[in-house]
Write an enzyme that holds these catalytic residues in place. Structure first.
Site, mmCIF file in Angstrom:
data_model
loop_
_atom_site.group_PDB
_atom_site.id
_atom_site.type_symbol
_atom_site.label_atom_id
_atom_site.label_comp_id
_atom_site.label_asym_id
_atom_site.label_seq_id
_atom_site.Cartn_x
_atom_site.Cartn_y
_atom_site.Cartn_z
ATOM 1 N N LYS A 78 0.851 -1.132 0.047
ATOM 2 C CA LYS A 78 0.100 -0.065 0.008
ATOM 3 C C LYS A 78 0.882 1.057 -0.002
ATOM 4 O O LYS A 78 1.987 1.198 0.574
ATOM 5 C CB LYS A 78 -0.991 -0.024 1.262
ATOM 6 C CG LYS A 78 -1.942 0.951 1.365
ATOM 7 C CD LYS A 78 -2.799 0.848 2.561
ATOM 8 C CE LYS A 78 -4.228 1.842 2.742
ATOM 9 N NZ LYS A 78 -4.993 1.603 3.812
ATOM 10 N N SER A 153 -9.586 1.607 2.664
ATOM 11 C CA SER A 153 -8.749 2.165 1.908
ATOM 12 C C SER A 153 -7.794 1.498 1.394
ATOM 13 O O SER A 153 -7.098 2.009 0.057
ATOM 14 C CB SER A 153 -8.056 3.170 2.616
ATOM 15 O OG SER A 153 -7.344 2.550 3.598
ATOM 16 N N SER A 177 -9.600 -1.265 6.820
ATOM 17 C CA SER A 177 -9.161 -0.795 5.398
ATOM 18 C C SER A 177 -8.566 -2.061 4.876
ATOM 19 O O SER A 177 -8.214 -1.892 3.796
ATOM 20 C CB SER A 177 -8.142 0.066 5.516
ATOM 21 O OG SER A 177 -9.034 1.474 5.238
HETATM 22 N N1 GLN Z 1 -13.111 3.758 6.532
HETATM 23 C C1 GLN Z 1 -12.305 4.141 7.810
HETATM 24 C C2 GLN Z 1 -11.934 5.380 7.735
HETATM 25 O O1 GLN Z 1 -12.204 6.173 6.861
HETATM 26 C C3 GLN Z 1 -11.326 3.323 8.083
HETATM 27 C C4 GLN Z 1 -9.997 3.454 7.193
HETATM 28 C C5 GLN Z 1 -8.907 2.615 7.575
HETATM 29 O O2 GLN Z 1 -9.123 1.301 8.156
HETATM 30 N N2 GLN Z 1 -7.721 3.116 7.176
HETATM 31 O O3 GLN Z 1 -11.638 6.087 8.613
#
Ligand code: GLN
Length: 476
Positions: A78, A153, A177
């Site tokens: 990532k 994400s 994510s």
């Molecule tokens: N959907 C969550 C957020 O937007 C989690 C994102 C993540 O785990 N990086 O904060």
């Protein structure tokens, strides 16, 4: 032609050892697929220029016998994980040209083991989002239906697996994510226990929740990657030793289902799939019990106070002065304002504003401290539940992958995507999303995921039940 679809780490390893194919051949095969698919899917932001060199080194290790199980394994990372000498932009404009000056601990461990890091995958801006739509570099398309999001994400990492553009991948998981995009892309996504994998060299989002996780086609690959990256690290004071938690083997773990928590706002097809899977587990002699998690439903509101607070503090370092994008300005304040205003996307700015607000004098008690108190209640819910059961089962998401653009103007709908995944982060627990069949949408078959959560340090139970679950044959 190498059959990438059915390749696993172990099969790859055996093929290297037995001279079926070399790592250079395998990587070339992946590069071919990437060339065919990346323009359309937008999975990778960059293929590292030294990838064939890395492959050659791996082949040399096989020639001289100094290999490990990860040697030559092509892995995608990532875009928020630092790999020295390579760009890591965290899906953001503000770090567009930022070149990592050191290796994250996970990259160091993988490189020491001889893994081949193919490239960096697309992600939501600063890891904030559930669809990769907040990325400064355009959305990633879901390989199962390109009109849909891959989740987020870590959507680039999960799509890279679903589209056979990498064998395994790393993501990060702050509120879901690794798991939510794994469910949307039909792959396995692990969120390890908080602290079990070093955060050193992971671009911070919410430091009390962030963890690096493994993504792959199956449990065994994900377990292997986790085993290689886990462990205490002196560069991360919140990391814990591998033997930190007591582990006694459990022959048939008892599974808890928090039905009251699951009932609201879930696609009926998800509920049906979920109940079918419970029946299958019962038919394999697993005991399934109801558990209560009365505070789990407050995880989303509490998370969206705690995390923005941490984001606003963490992202203060991106000021246009030290590193990252720097805008022209007549004075220091103007440079700050313009750099941050242009460098951060809308969602990141929303979080920073929210976080700054909830931490501000006069509101700190009402919001930030209250949310932390709720977090304690959520932690207690799970400690109580894990006295009765060994694992907790929920769907990973409320529905299959949604359409690109469908929720983009409604942050609350986006935030609600975290309903089943966020509690594990709030409580620091390990959790895994496993493919659980498909639903039909028009001509397309969209994957669903199921999530198992375990007590701290019990990734072993997740892998154990995961393997069992994989053996349950899906319907049509
Ligand atoms: N959907 C969550 C957020 O937007 C989690 C994102 C993540 O785990 N990086 O904060």
């Amino acid at each position: 032609m190498i059959d990438l679809k059915n390749l696993t780490i172990e099969k790859t390893h055996d093929s290297f050892k037995n001279g079926v194919f070399t790592c250079t051949e395998l990587v070339s095969e992946y590069l071919k697929v990437i060339k065919e698919k990346n323009d359309e899917l937008n999975v990778y932001l960059e293929i590292f220029s030294d990838v064939l060199e890395q492959a050659k080194k791996a082949d040399e290790k096989f020639a001289d016998g100094s290999f490990t199980l990860m040697t030559g394994i092509p892995i995608a990372i990532k875009d928020n994980i630092l790999f020295q000498g390579h760009i890591a932009s965290s899906g953001s404009n503000i770090l567009k040209n930022y070149t990592a000056v050191y290796n994250s601990t996970v990259v160091k461990k993988l490189k020491d083991a001889g893994a081949v890091i193919i490239g960096r995958t697309n992600m939501d801006d600063g890891a904030m989002g559930v669809s990769t739509e907040t990325s400064a570099y355009g959305v990633t398309k879901n390989p199962h239906d390109i009109s849909r999001v891959p989740g987020g994400s870590s959507g680039g990492s999960t799509a890279s697996i679903a589209a056979d553009m990498a064998l395994v991948a790393l993501g990060s998981d702050t509120g879901g994510s690794c798991r939510q995009p794994a469910a949307f892309c039909g792959v396995v996504g692990l969120k390890p226990t908080y602290g079990s994998v070093s955060r050193y060299g992971l671009i911070s989002m919410g430091s009390s929740l962030d963890v690096i996780g493994a993504i792959g086609k199956n449990i065994s690959d994900v377990k292997i990657v986790f085993d290689f990256i886990a462990g205490q690290d002196k560069m991360d004071s919140t990391s814990i030793p591998l033997d930190f938690y007591k582990k006694k083997t459990i022959d048939r773990p008892t599974i808890g289902v928090p039905r009251a928590f699951i009932s609201e706002g879930v696609d009926p097809r998800v509920l049906l799939n979920f109940e079918e899977k419970i029946k299958k587990l019962q038919s394999l002699n697993y005991t399934v019990k109801d558990v209560e998690l009365p505070y789990a439903k407050y995880s989303v509101p509490a998370y969206y106070v705690v995390t923005p607070a941490e984001i606003s503090a963490n992202l203060a370092r991106l000021d246009g002065m030290r590193y990252g994008y720097s805008a022209e300005g007549g004075n220091l304040m103007e440079v700050y304002k313009k750099s941050r205003g242009k460098g951060f996307g809308r969602e990141v700015r929303r979080r920073i504003l929210l976080g700054t607000y909830v931490l501000s004098h006069g509101y700190h008690d009402a919001y930030y401290n209250k949310a932390n108190a709720v977090r304690e209640l959520i932690i207690n819910d799970y400690s109580k539940a894990f006295k009765k059961v060994d694992l907790i089962l929920t769907p990973t998401t409320t529905g299959p992958a949604f359409k690109i653009g469908e929720k983009v103007n409604d942050p609350v709908k986006m935030y609600l995507e975290d309903i089943f995944t966020g509690p594990a982060n709030m409580a620091g627990l390990p959790a895994i999303s496993i493919p659980s069949g498909f639903v039909e949408e028009g001509e397309k078959k969209l994957p669903l995921g199921i999530q198992f959560m375990a007590p701290h340090g019990r990734e072993d139970l997740l892998f154990q039940i995961g393997k069992e679950f994989e053996s349950i044959k899906d319907g049509p």
